[in-house]
Scaffold this motif. Structure first.
Motif, PDB file in Angstrom:
ATOM      1  N   PHE A 116       5.476  27.674  54.648  1.00  0.00           N
ATOM      2  CA  PHE A 116       4.136  27.982  54.142  1.00  0.00           C
ATOM      3  C   PHE A 116       3.301  28.755  55.165  1.00  0.00           C
ATOM      4  N   PRO A 117       2.308  29.512  54.702  1.00  0.00           N
ATOM      5  CA  PRO A 117       1.547  30.397  55.594  1.00  0.00           C
ATOM      6  C   PRO A 117       0.566  29.660  56.500  1.00  0.00           C
ATOM      7  N   LYS A 118       0.366  30.263  57.661  1.00  0.00           N
ATOM      8  CA  LYS A 118      -0.721  29.821  58.534  1.00  0.00           C
ATOM      9  C   LYS A 118      -1.966  30.616  58.171  1.00  0.00           C
ATOM     10  N   ALA A 119      -3.081  30.347  58.820  1.00  0.00           N
ATOM     11  CA  ALA A 119      -4.331  31.039  58.524  1.00  0.00           C
ATOM     12  C   ALA A 119      -4.167  32.550  58.722  1.00  0.00           C
ATOM     13  N   GLY A 120      -4.652  33.320  57.743  1.00  0.00           N
ATOM     14  CA  GLY A 120      -4.592  34.770  57.833  1.00  0.00           C
ATOM     15  C   GLY A 120      -3.227  35.363  57.519  1.00  0.00           C
ATOM     16  N   GLU A 121      -2.393  34.628  56.823  1.00  0.00           N
ATOM     17  CA  GLU A 121      -1.011  35.083  56.579  1.00  0.00           C
ATOM     18  C   GLU A 121      -0.667  35.043  55.085  1.00  0.00           C
ATOM     19  N   ILE A 122       0.170  35.996  54.675  1.00  0.00           N
ATOM     20  CA  ILE A 122       0.742  36.013  53.329  1.00  0.00           C
ATOM     21  C   ILE A 122       2.241  35.753  53.448  1.00  0.00           C
ATOM     22  N   VAL A 123       2.747  34.861  52.614  1.00  0.00           N
ATOM     23  CA  VAL A 123       4.187  34.616  52.558  1.00  0.00           C
ATOM     24  C   VAL A 123       4.684  35.013  51.169  1.00  0.00           C
ATOM     25  N   PHE A 124       5.677  35.901  51.157  1.00  0.00           N
ATOM     26  CA  PHE A 124       6.295  36.339  49.912  1.00  0.00           C
ATOM     27  C   PHE A 124       7.639  35.623  49.759  1.00  0.00           C
ATOM     28  N   PHE A 125       7.794  34.889  48.673  1.00  0.00           N
ATOM     29  CA  PHE A 125       9.067  34.229  48.392  1.00  0.00           C
ATOM     30  C   PHE A 125       9.874  35.081  47.419  1.00  0.00           C
ATOM     31  N   ASP A 126      11.030  35.569  47.892  1.00  0.00           N
ATOM     32  CA  ASP A 126      11.988  36.266  47.027  1.00  0.00           C
ATOM     33  C   ASP A 126      12.899  35.182  46.462  1.00  0.00           C
ATOM     34  N   ARG A 127      12.521  34.627  45.358  1.00  0.00           N
ATOM     35  CA  ARG A 127      12.986  33.374  44.774  1.00  0.00           C
ATOM     36  C   ARG A 127      12.364  32.223  45.555  1.00  0.00           C
ATOM     37  N   SER A 128      12.060  31.154  44.836  1.00  0.00           N
ATOM     38  CA  SER A 128      11.300  30.059  45.429  1.00  0.00           C
ATOM     39  C   SER A 128      11.886  28.728  44.982  1.00  0.00           C
ATOM     40  N   TRP A 129      11.017  27.705  44.998  1.00  0.00           N
ATOM     41  CA  TRP A 129      11.440  26.390  44.522  1.00  0.00           C
ATOM     42  C   TRP A 129      11.865  26.413  43.056  1.00  0.00           C
ATOM     43  N   TYR A 130      11.534  27.487  42.356  1.00  0.00           N
ATOM     44  CA  TYR A 130      11.935  27.591  40.952  1.00  0.00           C
ATOM     45  C   TYR A 130      13.428  27.867  40.769  1.00  0.00           C
ATOM     46  N   ASN A 131      14.176  27.974  41.868  1.00  0.00           N
ATOM     47  CA  ASN A 131      15.632  27.985  41.752  1.00  0.00           C
ATOM     48  C   ASN A 131      16.113  26.768  40.971  1.00  0.00           C
ATOM     49  N   ARG A 132      15.427  25.642  41.204  1.00  0.00           N
ATOM     50  CA  ARG A 132      15.839  24.408  40.530  1.00  0.00           C
ATOM     51  C   ARG A 132      15.462  24.402  39.056  1.00  0.00           C
ATOM     52  N   ALA A 133      14.578  25.281  38.643  1.00  0.00           N
ATOM     53  CA  ALA A 133      14.189  25.346  37.234  1.00  0.00           C
ATOM     54  C   ALA A 133      15.171  26.154  36.408  1.00  0.00           C
ATOM     55  N   VAL A 134      15.837  27.141  37.042  1.00  0.00           N
ATOM     56  CA  VAL A 134      16.696  28.041  36.264  1.00  0.00           C
ATOM     57  C   VAL A 134      18.085  28.196  36.893  1.00  0.00           C
ATOM     58  N   VAL A 135      18.170  28.785  38.068  1.00  0.00           N
ATOM     59  CA  VAL A 135      19.469  29.126  38.663  1.00  0.00           C
ATOM     60  C   VAL A 135      20.356  27.896  38.854  1.00  0.00           C
ATOM     61  N   GLU A 136      19.780  26.824  39.380  1.00  0.00           N
ATOM     62  CA  GLU A 136      20.594  25.644  39.679  1.00  0.00           C
ATOM     63  C   GLU A 136      21.137  24.951  38.432  1.00  0.00           C
ATOM     64  N   PRO A 137      20.308  24.664  37.425  1.00  0.00           N
ATOM     65  CA  PRO A 137      20.888  24.022  36.233  1.00  0.00           C
ATOM     66  C   PRO A 137      21.857  24.918  35.467  1.00  0.00           C
ATOM     67  N   VAL A 138      21.598  26.226  35.443  1.00  0.00           N
ATOM     68  CA  VAL A 138      22.501  27.141  34.739  1.00  0.00           C
ATOM     69  C   VAL A 138      23.885  27.142  35.378  1.00  0.00           C
ATOM     70  N   ASN A 139      23.917  27.113  36.710  1.00  0.00           N
ATOM     71  CA  ASN A 139      25.184  27.230  37.435  1.00  0.00           C
ATOM     72  C   ASN A 139      25.760  25.888  37.890  1.00  0.00           C
ATOM     73  N   GLY A 140      25.124  24.792  37.483  1.00  0.00           N
ATOM     74  CA  GLY A 140      25.644  23.474  37.839  1.00  0.00           C
ATOM     75  C   GLY A 140      25.440  23.097  39.289  1.00  0.00           C
ATOM     76  N   PHE A 141      24.393  23.659  39.924  1.00  0.00           N
ATOM     77  CA  PHE A 141      24.134  23.372  41.339  1.00  0.00           C
ATOM     78  C   PHE A 141      23.250  22.141  41.534  1.00  0.00           C
ATOM     79  N   CYS A 142      22.754  21.559  40.453  1.00  0.00           N
ATOM     80  CA  CYS A 142      21.974  20.331  40.542  1.00  0.00           C
ATOM     81  C   CYS A 142      22.345  19.436  39.363  1.00  0.00           C
ATOM     82  N   THR A 143      22.016  18.163  39.470  1.00  0.00           N
ATOM     83  CA  THR A 143      22.295  17.235  38.375  1.00  0.00           C
ATOM     84  C   THR A 143      21.170  17.298  37.345  1.00  0.00           C
ATOM     85  N   ASP A 144      21.415  16.755  36.165  1.00  0.00           N
ATOM     86  CA  ASP A 144      20.370  16.698  35.137  1.00  0.00           C
ATOM     87  C   ASP A 144      19.174  15.900  35.637  1.00  0.00           C
TER      88      ASP A 144
END
Length: 260
Positions: A116-144
């Protein structure tokens, strides 16, 4: 035969126009004109991004911009255009690899929080925690169960982020199945791009409908007091990039009259 206006002919006869024409195997003058217009618009928008970043630095703001979307949707390309002119000391691009054994034992969001960013900083996530919403369940990388826990927690997690004073911008780049196939073919045929193709990418077309199902579930979940995504149609890369910049400029307040 195309009838070009005087203004369009000046664009074609410019240095940018001639370079664009000569750099392509097939001459497409209307496309060249669109590209020149895009370059000019992008330069203007990038000037605003510099102004916006200066205000973020001056006011010790903390900003997170996450980019989601299917494989080859143009997330990385959009991030590169957004960041290529701003101060590199005050932003980071985060594209995390798969979790380590230690990270797999931690709370799912923990490794993202560490970025996460410190003061005065921008952080760009090229894919984020939403991997678990789509990529992981589609490919079986996480449990139900892991998927269900994530979907239950993510809105509260983002509420905590924003209540702590961090500005959160969520962008989803959307492409068609046909366009994704075309981009994959370009990657396979280009030795300078082949590194982009992963095993997950190879299965993306086959699993298209499954990705669609989980993508829609992700969008639906934001209606439960969550933060919605800005969905950008990304079949045409240039339009998608400028729309992404415009959305960031609209989402993060800054002094538009500030001198730079």
């Amino acid at each position: 035969m195309n009838n070009f206006s005087e203004k369009e002919l000046k664009k074609l006869n410019s240095k940018k126009g001639l370079l664009s024409i000569l750099s392509n195997d097939v001459i497409n003058l209307p496309k060249t004109i669109r590209y020149i217009d895009y370059e000019r618009q992008l330069k203007s928008l990038q000037t605003e991004l510099i102004r916006q970043q200066a205000c973020i630095i001056d006011n010790n703001m903390r900003v997170i911009v996450i980019f989601e979307g299917r494989d080859s949707a143009g997330k990385g390309g959009a991030i590169r255009r957004i960041t290529e002119r701003i101060n590199p000391r005050h932003f980071r691009i985060v594209a995390l690899p798969k979790p380590t054994e230690v990270e797999q034992t931690q709370w799912y969001f923990q490794r993202y929080i560490q970025q996460f960013p410190k003061a005065g900083e921008i952080v760009f996530f090229d894919r984020s925690w939403y991997n678990r919403a789509v990529v992981e369940p589609v490919n079986g990388f996480c449990t139900d169960e892991e998927y269900k826990i994530f979907m239950k927690q993510v809105n509260d997690f983002e509420r905590m982020i924003t209540e702590s004073g961090i500005l959160l911008v969520k962008i989803y780049m959307s492409i068609s199945k046909k366009e994704q196939a075309k981009r994959f073919e370009d990657i396979r045929n280009n030795p300078l791009k082949q590194w982009k193709m992963s095993k997950v990418d190879e299965k993306a077309q086959e699993l298209w409908d499954s990705y669609t199902y989980y993508k829609n579930k992700m969008f639906e979940n934001t209606k439960n007091n969550g933060i919605p995504f800005k969905v950008i149609k990304a079949n045409r890369k240039t339009d998608a990039r400028t729309e992404a910049v415009e959305h960031i400029l609209e989402s993060i307040p800054y002094n538009k009259d500030r001198e730079i």
